[in-house]
Each structure stands twice: as C-alpha cells, then as structure tokens.
Design a protein around this motif. Structure first.
Motif, PDB file in Angstrom:
ATOM      1  N   ILE B  86       0.845  -1.194   0.000  1.00 32.02           N
ATOM      2  CA  ILE B  86       0.000   0.000   0.000  1.00 32.02           C
ATOM      3  C   ILE B  86       0.878   1.241   0.000  1.00 32.02           C
ATOM      4  O   ILE B  86       1.968   1.245   0.587  1.00 32.02           O
ATOM      5  CB  ILE B  86      -0.953  -0.005   1.219  1.00 32.02           C
ATOM      6  CG1 ILE B  86      -1.982   1.125   1.131  1.00 32.02           C
ATOM      7  CG2 ILE B  86      -0.172   0.070   2.548  1.00 32.02           C
ATOM      8  CD1 ILE B  86      -3.134   0.993   2.126  1.00 32.02           C
ATOM      9  N   PHE B 109      -2.562  -1.441  -3.210  1.00 36.41           N
ATOM     10  CA  PHE B 109      -3.529  -0.389  -2.894  1.00 36.41           C
ATOM     11  C   PHE B 109      -2.846   0.970  -2.978  1.00 36.41           C
ATOM     12  O   PHE B 109      -1.750   1.157  -2.435  1.00 36.41           O
ATOM     13  CB  PHE B 109      -4.098  -0.588  -1.489  1.00 36.41           C
ATOM     14  CG  PHE B 109      -4.869  -1.872  -1.335  1.00 36.41           C
ATOM     15  CD1 PHE B 109      -6.161  -1.986  -1.849  1.00 36.41           C
ATOM     16  CD2 PHE B 109      -4.309  -2.973  -0.703  1.00 36.41           C
ATOM     17  CE1 PHE B 109      -6.872  -3.177  -1.727  1.00 36.41           C
ATOM     18  CE2 PHE B 109      -5.013  -4.162  -0.571  1.00 36.41           C
ATOM     19  CZ  PHE B 109      -6.300  -4.263  -1.082  1.00 36.41           C
ATOM     20  N   LEU B 111      -3.651   4.925  -2.189  1.00 34.81           N
ATOM     21  CA  LEU B 111      -4.559   5.935  -1.630  1.00 34.81           C
ATOM     22  C   LEU B 111      -4.194   7.313  -2.172  1.00 34.81           C
ATOM     23  O   LEU B 111      -3.019   7.702  -2.171  1.00 34.81           O
ATOM     24  CB  LEU B 111      -4.469   5.945  -0.089  1.00 34.81           C
ATOM     25  CG  LEU B 111      -5.532   5.091   0.635  1.00 34.81           C
ATOM     26  CD1 LEU B 111      -5.450   3.646   0.202  1.00 34.81           C
ATOM     27  CD2 LEU B 111      -5.401   5.235   2.142  1.00 34.81           C
ATOM     28  N   ASP B 114      -8.929  12.887  -2.654  1.00 33.78           N
ATOM     29  CA  ASP B 114     -10.100  12.875  -3.528  1.00 33.78           C
ATOM     30  C   ASP B 114     -10.057  13.980  -4.577  1.00 33.78           C
ATOM     31  O   ASP B 114     -10.482  13.801  -5.716  1.00 33.78           O
ATOM     32  CB  ASP B 114     -11.364  13.036  -2.674  1.00 33.78           C
ATOM     33  CG  ASP B 114     -12.619  12.757  -3.486  1.00 33.78           C
ATOM     34  OD1 ASP B 114     -12.480  12.222  -4.597  1.00 33.78           O
ATOM     35  OD2 ASP B 114     -13.713  13.072  -3.000  1.00 33.78           O
ATOM     36  N   ALA B 130      -3.606  -1.850 -10.096  1.00 26.78           N
ATOM     37  CA  ALA B 130      -3.702  -1.387  -8.709  1.00 26.78           C
ATOM     38  C   ALA B 130      -5.133  -1.022  -8.346  1.00 26.78           C
ATOM     39  O   ALA B 130      -5.942  -0.670  -9.207  1.00 26.78           O
ATOM     40  CB  ALA B 130      -2.799  -0.176  -8.498  1.00 26.78           C
ATOM     41  N   ILE B 132      -7.194   1.679  -6.733  1.00 23.80           N
ATOM     42  CA  ILE B 132      -7.024   3.087  -6.395  1.00 23.80           C
ATOM     43  C   ILE B 132      -8.189   3.516  -5.509  1.00 23.80           C
ATOM     44  O   ILE B 132      -9.351   3.303  -5.863  1.00 23.80           O
ATOM     45  CB  ILE B 132      -7.027   3.976  -7.654  1.00 23.80           C
ATOM     46  CG1 ILE B 132      -6.171   3.367  -8.760  1.00 23.80           C
ATOM     47  CG2 ILE B 132      -6.618   5.408  -7.302  1.00 23.80           C
ATOM     48  CD1 ILE B 132      -4.718   3.612  -8.688  1.00 23.80           C
ATOM     49  N   ILE B 133      -7.875   4.129  -4.385  1.00 28.55           N
ATOM     50  CA  ILE B 133      -8.913   4.572  -3.460  1.00 28.55           C
ATOM     51  C   ILE B 133      -8.708   6.052  -3.160  1.00 28.55           C
ATOM     52  O   ILE B 133      -7.661   6.455  -2.643  1.00 28.55           O
ATOM     53  CB  ILE B 133      -8.866   3.734  -2.169  1.00 28.55           C
ATOM     54  CG1 ILE B 133      -9.220   2.280  -2.521  1.00 28.55           C
ATOM     55  CG2 ILE B 133      -9.834   4.291  -1.127  1.00 28.55           C
ATOM     56  CD1 ILE B 133      -8.821   1.282  -1.477  1.00 28.55           C
ATOM     57  N   ALA B 134      -9.708   6.844  -3.538  1.00 28.28           N
ATOM     58  CA  ALA B 134      -9.639   8.294  -3.333  1.00 28.28           C
ATOM     59  C   ALA B 134     -10.344   8.624  -2.027  1.00 28.28           C
ATOM     60  O   ALA B 134     -11.538   8.356  -1.874  1.00 28.28           O
ATOM     61  CB  ALA B 134     -10.303   9.022  -4.499  1.00 28.28           C
ATOM     62  N   ILE B 135      -9.615   9.203  -1.076  1.00 29.91           N
ATOM     63  CA  ILE B 135     -10.240   9.523   0.208  1.00 29.91           C
ATOM     64  C   ILE B 135     -10.568  11.011   0.288  1.00 29.91           C
ATOM     65  O   ILE B 135      -9.917  11.855  -0.340  1.00 29.91           O
ATOM     66  CB  ILE B 135      -9.336   9.134   1.403  1.00 29.91           C
ATOM     67  CG1 ILE B 135      -8.118  10.063   1.511  1.00 29.91           C
ATOM     68  CG2 ILE B 135      -8.902   7.689   1.308  1.00 29.91           C
ATOM     69  CD1 ILE B 135      -7.472  10.045   2.877  1.00 29.91           C
ATOM     70  N   ASN B 136     -11.587  11.295   1.036  1.00 36.20           N
ATOM     71  CA  ASN B 136     -12.020  12.681   1.232  1.00 36.20           C
ATOM     72  C   ASN B 136     -11.086  13.343   2.251  1.00 36.20           C
ATOM     73  O   ASN B 136     -11.431  13.512   3.420  1.00 36.20           O
ATOM     74  CB  ASN B 136     -13.472  12.684   1.708  1.00 36.20           C
ATOM     75  CG  ASN B 136     -14.035  14.097   1.818  1.00 36.20           C
ATOM     76  OD1 ASN B 136     -13.419  15.045   1.344  1.00 36.20           O
ATOM     77  ND2 ASN B 136     -15.190  14.213   2.453  1.00 36.20           N
TER      78      ASN B 136
END
Lengths: 356, 356
Positions: B86, B109, B111, B114, B130, B132-136
């Motif tokens: 990650i 992963f 991150l 956003d 991969a 892909i995780i977009a966080i606020n």
C-alpha cells in the motif's frame, strides 16, 4: 572507439558485425541492452508450460525499437557527409530520427500529411527540435517527397528504406542469443512495415552462420487484422487498427518477412484489435510492463498460437514488446483496469473500499 | 539465484551489498542498468569544459528511478509474508508500486486525495491493476491512513518511509562508479522528498569504505524554488512548481540530505521553474533525451552552478535524470520547440518550408 568501461550503445558493442569502421562517427544514446524479462505469471495465466521471455524495447532512449536502427542510420549519414536527415512519419520513427539528429548536431526534417493533427505523437520529435512540415497530401506523397529531396540534397532519408536501419535492428537478436546462450525456439513479433521481423531474422541467421547459436527460431509474425496485407496477400488501401504503430497496408519488407517465415518454419498470421487489447492489459496486470498496444500483437499471437497447440510445451519463447506504453496515454487511460473508488477519510470506510 | 546469463535486475547484480539473502524472493523487472550518456553537446552549449554524463533513469521499466527502490521493498515484503502493498501517491511511486505488486502477484492499494483528478498520472498504476482509493482528505491524511493500515494488517507500506527503498536506490551510485572507474567529482540531483540524494550518498559512502572508489562526489542537490523547504529551512505548506515529481514541502529525508551535503562539501540550492524548463528543453534539443520536467532540476542546477564558477573545469560530472518525459505529455506538448509548418505537396514549397 571509446576507452570508457560502460555500455555505450549497440554500435560500440557489436561493431564487428555491423557495416561501420573506425572512421564512423558513432551517434549513440546508449540504445539497446534492453531488459529480457522472464514472464512466468503470463505463462501460468495462458496455461502454457514454457519459458516465456518479454524483450521490452520500450526501455530504449526514445521508447521504441526504432532507436536500434536510427543509431546506425544517423551515424552513417554523418560519416557520409550529410548535414541533415529527413523522414516521413507521424510516430516512433520521427521521435527516433529527431533524437539522434539532435545528438548528431544535424537538422532533422519530418514530413507529415496535413490532415494529421494528433500533436501528442509528434510532441516528442518537436521537443528534440525537429522541423515538422505538414504537406497538403497523404502519407505516400510525403514519403515520395522525402525520397526526392534525399536524392538531390545532402540530406539523408532515414525511413525504413534506409538500409542501415535493419543493420542496427538486428542487434536485438544478438542480445537474445547472448542472454539465453542460444536462439529461442520461437520468436513472436508484431508485423507492420515488416522491417523488424526482417532485422531479427538477419541477426539470427548471421550468428547461426558463425556458430554463436545452434538453430533458427521459428519466426512468428503477427499483423493487426485490419492491416493484414501479408496474411491476405494484397495491399490494404485503408488499414485500420488501434495499434497505430503497425497500421500499415503495404509493408516495405513484405518479401523479406515471407522469407523469414518460410526459412524458419514460422508463420505470419493476424490478431484482432480485441485480442491485442486483451494481451496489452494482460502484460501490464500479470507482468507489470506497460507496452504500446501494437507491441502486444506479439503476445496476442502467442495466446492465439497456444490455443491451437501450435507452440510446443517446454519451449523457450521470446516475445518482442516493441514500444513503451507511455507513448500512448490515451489508450492507457481508456483500458485502465480499475475504477477509482471513493470513500471518506475514515479508516473503516477505507478498509471497506479495500475489501479487506 | 538465477543461473541465466543475462542482467536480471539490481538485486541479483548487487546482492552482496543489499539486505537480502538466498531466501529473499526476488521480484524484478530488470530495473537499473540504465544508460550513462556522455553529454558533450550540453557541455559545449553551457560553456563548460568538463565531462558531463546524464544518467537516464527514465529507461527503468516504469519510467523512473522509483523502480530501484521498489524491487527491494516488494521483494522484502514478499519475504516477510505480506500479501499486499500500500502507498499514498499520485505519481511515480504509485506506478512503480503497482508494477512490482503485479509482478509479485500481490495486491496493490494506492490511496490518493479525492480532489486529485489528473487521470493521466494514475493510468499507469491502473493498467498494472492497482486498486485506487480516493479519500475525502489531503495527501498527509492519505499517508497517515496508509501507515495505520500497514501497522494493523499484513500489508506493507511502500512509501519512502519504507527503509528498503533507499537500499535499492543506492545501486545507482554503484553503477556510476563501475562505469567511470571511480566516483565522479560532482553529482547533481533533483531534491523533492530527498530520498534519492540520501540513497546515492549512501551508495557512494559504502563503496568508498571498501575501496571501490577513491573519494566522495560533491552532492549537489536542487529543489524547485516553490518547494524549497531545505533551502529555506522551513516546511512549505503549499508547495508549487510545474516539476510535480519534486513538489514536496516537507521532505521525508531532510536531515539525511543535509548530512550528504555537509559530508561531501556539496550544496542544496534551488532552481526556478523557468530554469527547470530551460534545462528540460536544452537536454532534449542538444542531447536527444526527453526527461520529466522535475528531472531537469539536476541540469538546471549545473547551469546555475556553472554561472557562478562553482564547478571546476576538467571535472567529471554526473546529472541524474530521474524520470521519463513520456510520463508528462502535457508539458512536452506545451514546451515543444517548433511549430508545425504547413505547405502544399509541391516540392519547391516544401524546400522553402525547410529553408534550404
């Protein structure tokens, strides 16, 4: 010849096998010496019990195999007293010509058809300082003008008709033989203008003749279905494929490619755009290599051949990946495997998005 | 260890100098072994009578120097039993992580904040598969979550806090010493997170200690002016520069970079975006190498140092070009040197456009 110790390009490394002399000014960007990557994940994925190697030509300085030929073409142009080089190209050839022209201190002219407006593909040549000239005509006319001009001015034509291109490109076969200790059993390669399959076969033939290898690999060339002139046995007037680097309807080295096929017991076949895209994505997701879509025609050909059991188990197989996927960001974005998941910054939400 | 003959990545080549054992599963894309290109045109252009070499790290498999660290980080993660990696990254780190994750058969992963919407830079990681995780939240929050998760799950954090990254990256110094027969006199390098200057210095120190070289090079690090935390001696809350790969306001290896500077008699200075762009264009047009804008900070630093006579004539100088210009097609198009000239297909009109 240099006295430094490190790798300094394919002419310095293989000069005894190339038409150069001590008087040839070597114009090099340290091209060649590209990775040969064992692809066990890919073998497993396609269910083939064999040694598969991917030769990643995208590691060349301008991002494609064209650099191998261009170091020869530009070095010889300089030796022969040219003060400029010229080509008709909208893609990898123009990038390679412009880079080696810059390194040689020579002017580079690139003629393109006027209708061509995809600046992305040309930006590389422009950054290297090439003079881009868009003519009100098609690609064939641009190439005719290039030939005319090179005949009447001290400007060397570096399109694939330039015989030194194939001389440089054959070095890829030398590298493979050195790495594996012999020629592979099968050599899969995309076929567009057919210069690269011709060059590799020349390299394999030359080193077999001096006993640096024990056999020729079966040359397995794959055209894109919408541009499969050799497979169909006729010139394609309007070739179409997303694999732009092999979108060629009248290959310059047509007969030589057929000769390579026939003498090696190989094939020239075609793959569809869907098969190319499938292979392009599979190479990235199983082996971590992003190549140009056209490059994936080699692996698409292997997958197709494996389905019909045309490839023997236990073989050594090399697939040439001709160019770097970074050259085609539009297709990379289009075919990217995953969507972006959105979440809050809360750790539990993130873990949920990660599905763990 | 492999029995094949060819180059198989920096862990296999330099394993005795790296924290690996025979039990370490080597995850490699044949990274490293990058071209060291003599840049006589550039030396002439900037009026410096010295041996300048450009180390083109853009030839690495994912197109940046990050691959050197990632082969180590991912191999060690696999050895230690992780089943995923990650990182928080919107650029080269995410591409390298995803590629080596794919090759290792591990989940990756990534991150990201956003607000980040430039799909181009992420498409490479997405192609490699991969998640892909977009966080606020902002980048710092993304990195905090990455650290949290890696502490509590069998998922290895491969951001630059991972100590194996620097171990892999130090191999660049080994390659330079081998190529030149000794360390250079000056080592110019872009400074963002300061991990790369730290890694090269570690490599130079280690090989000096075992007499593989006779001296340390002066470490000449250059930040972008809008992100020059070390030069200004304070964290920059909103770093700004077009050289996105070094747009970092709080370098992770801050003190180690200062140590490299002080022990080597070097400098950490800054260059403006204009100076970076000038160098970026000059490298392409004089040497035929297209690098990422951030990479050009090394050469911009050399040009700046040469103006104040801070570099001795007759020296051996290495400039690190950290990444491939194909990663940033937008800037390539924006700064392309030439306009496209339009003409009819008449040969005389073409010759006029060519200005011959």
């Amino acid at each position: 010849m240099s006295t430094d110790k490190h790798y300094q390009g394919l002419i310095n490394k293989y000069r005894e096998y190339l038409p150069v002399s001590d008087k040839t000014p070597v114009v090099t960007l340290n091209e060649g010496n590209t990775p040969l990557i064992k692809a066990d994940n890919l073998a497993k994925k396609i269910g083939l019990d064999a040694e598969i190697y991917l030769k990643f030509e995208g590691s060349n300085p301008t991002g494609s195999f064209k650099d191998r030929g261009m170091t020869m073409a530009v070095s010889k142009a300089k030796e022969e007293g040219s003060n400029a080089i010229i080509c008709a190209s909208t893609g990898n050839t123009s990038a390679a010509a412009a880079a080696y022209g810059a390194k040689a201190g020579m002017k580079t002219f690139v003629l393109i058809p006027d209708g061509y407006i995809a600046l992305g593909k040309l930006s590389q040549a422009m950054m290297y300082g090439a003079n881009i000239i868009a003519i009100n005509g098609n690609f064939d006319e641009a190439l005719e003008r290039v030939i005319d001009i090179s005949k009447n001015y001290p400007i060397t034509m570096v399109n694939s008709l330039n015989p030194y291109r194939i001389e440089g490109q054959k070095s890829g076969a030398f590298e493979i033989i050195e790495a594996l200790g012999d020629a592979p059993d099968y050599h899969f390669i995309p076929v567009g203008n057919a210069g690269n399959i011709t060059a590799y076969f020349k390299g394999y033939e030359e080193w077999l003749a001096i006993n640096k290898s024990t056999h020729l690999p079966k040359m397995m060339g794959f055209e894109a279905e919408g541009a499969a002139a050799i497979v169909r046995g006729e010139r394609i007037m309007h070739p179409e494929t997303l694999a732009t680097a092999i979108r060629i309807g009248n290959p310059a080295s047509w007969e030589k490619a057929e000769r390579a096929r026939d003498l090696s017991g190989g094939v020239i076949d075609s793959v569809t755009d869907d098969e190319i895209v499938e292979a392009y994505k599979m190479i990235a997701s199983t082996e971590g290599i992003l190549c140009e879509p056209a490059s994936a025609a080699s692996v698409a050909g292997l997958i197709k051949s494996n389905k019909t059991k045309a490839v023997k188990e236990g073989s050594k197989i090399v697939c040439i990946l001709t160019g770097n996927g970074l050259k085609d960001p539009d297709n990379a974005i289009k075919y990217a495997l995953a969507d972006v998941k959105k979440t809050s910054a809360d750790i539990n939400d993130i873990l949920r998005a990660m599905n763990i």
